[in-house]
Scaffold this active site. Sequence first.
Site, short mmCIF file in Angstrom:
data_model
loop_
_atom_site.label_atom_id
_atom_site.label_comp_id
_atom_site.label_asym_id
_atom_site.label_seq_id
_atom_site.Cartn_x
_atom_site.Cartn_y
_atom_site.Cartn_z
N LYS A 139 0.82 -1.22 0.00
CA LYS A 139 0.00 0.00 0.00
C LYS A 139 0.86 1.27 0.00
O LYS A 139 0.32 2.37 0.13
CB LYS A 139 -0.90 0.02 1.25
CG LYS A 139 -1.99 -1.01 1.26
CD LYS A 139 -3.03 -0.73 2.34
CE LYS A 139 -2.49 -1.03 3.73
NZ LYS A 139 -3.51 -0.83 4.79
N LYS A 159 2.74 2.23 2.39
CA LYS A 159 2.69 2.82 3.74
C LYS A 159 3.88 2.31 4.53
O LYS A 159 4.26 1.16 4.39
CB LYS A 159 1.40 2.39 4.45
CG LYS A 159 0.25 3.34 4.25
CD LYS A 159 -0.79 3.19 5.34
CE LYS A 159 -1.85 4.26 5.22
NZ LYS A 159 -2.76 4.29 6.34
N1 CTP Z 1 -9.81 7.21 11.14
C1 CTP Z 1 -10.82 8.07 11.62
N2 CTP Z 1 -10.50 9.36 11.92
C2 CTP Z 1 -9.23 9.82 11.75
C3 CTP Z 1 -8.21 8.96 11.29
C4 CTP Z 1 -8.53 7.65 10.98
O1 CTP Z 1 -11.96 7.67 11.75
N3 CTP Z 1 -8.99 11.10 12.03
C5 CTP Z 1 -10.17 5.83 10.79
C6 CTP Z 1 -9.95 5.55 9.31
O2 CTP Z 1 -11.04 6.06 8.55
C7 CTP Z 1 -9.89 4.03 9.30
C8 CTP Z 1 -9.21 3.71 10.66
O3 CTP Z 1 -9.33 4.91 11.44
O4 CTP Z 1 -11.19 3.48 9.30
C9 CTP Z 1 -7.75 3.32 10.49
O5 CTP Z 1 -7.13 4.33 9.72
P1 CTP Z 1 -5.57 4.47 9.44
O6 CTP Z 1 -5.34 4.63 7.98
O7 CTP Z 1 -4.80 3.44 10.16
O8 CTP Z 1 -5.31 5.88 10.20
P2 CTP Z 1 -4.91 7.28 9.63
O9 CTP Z 1 -4.66 8.19 10.79
O10 CTP Z 1 -5.91 7.76 8.60
O11 CTP Z 1 -3.51 6.95 8.96
P3 CTP Z 1 -2.80 7.56 7.64
O12 CTP Z 1 -2.66 9.02 7.87
O13 CTP Z 1 -1.48 6.84 7.58
O14 CTP Z 1 -3.73 7.22 6.50
#
Ligand code: CTP
Length: 152
Positions: A44, A46
Amino acid sequence: MKTIITYGTFDLLHIGHINMLERLRALGDRLIVGVSTDEFNAVKDKNSLYSYADRAKIVGALRCVDEVIPENDWQQKRKDIEKYSVDIFGIGADWQGKFDDLMSHCEVVYLPRTPSISTTNLKKVLSKIDDTSIKKIKQGLDGVLEIVKALE
Ligand code: CTP
């Protein structure tokens, strides 16, 4: 019994993750979380700060999470839904519409994200801080990890 499943990387666990997991758990009786493995994160594009083992342990230590499974690839969701008799697949609205194909297998819900926080933003903030501060923050994060381990 109503089973909910969700997936994600959950690196540097933050309030947005907790809000999402608590809301999902409130939809039923059992919440299963598929935590992306380090290998799948590479697919991905990441790069997580914490290893899969640590992220899985931290997510699994939350009261609202009943079971953690590894997320190894994009295709496993259908198999997991069958295997765990899942009633609801839920994920953040950043994925809106992306998993509609699962609607033939179970209910699919997209929940609103918590505004103004993400792992990406946290990493950006951390990257601007000098080495001494980074060491202190890392010690703080390691301390949280120790507490989580001690609670097991
Ligand atoms: N999520 C959420 N609110 C946020 C950040 C994340 O509800 N502010 C939710 C995402 O929509 C997902 C879950 O948490 O369903 C896991 O998301 P993840 O991608 O691990 O977290 P992110 O903080 O969005 O990470 P990144 O910035 O790396 O995408």
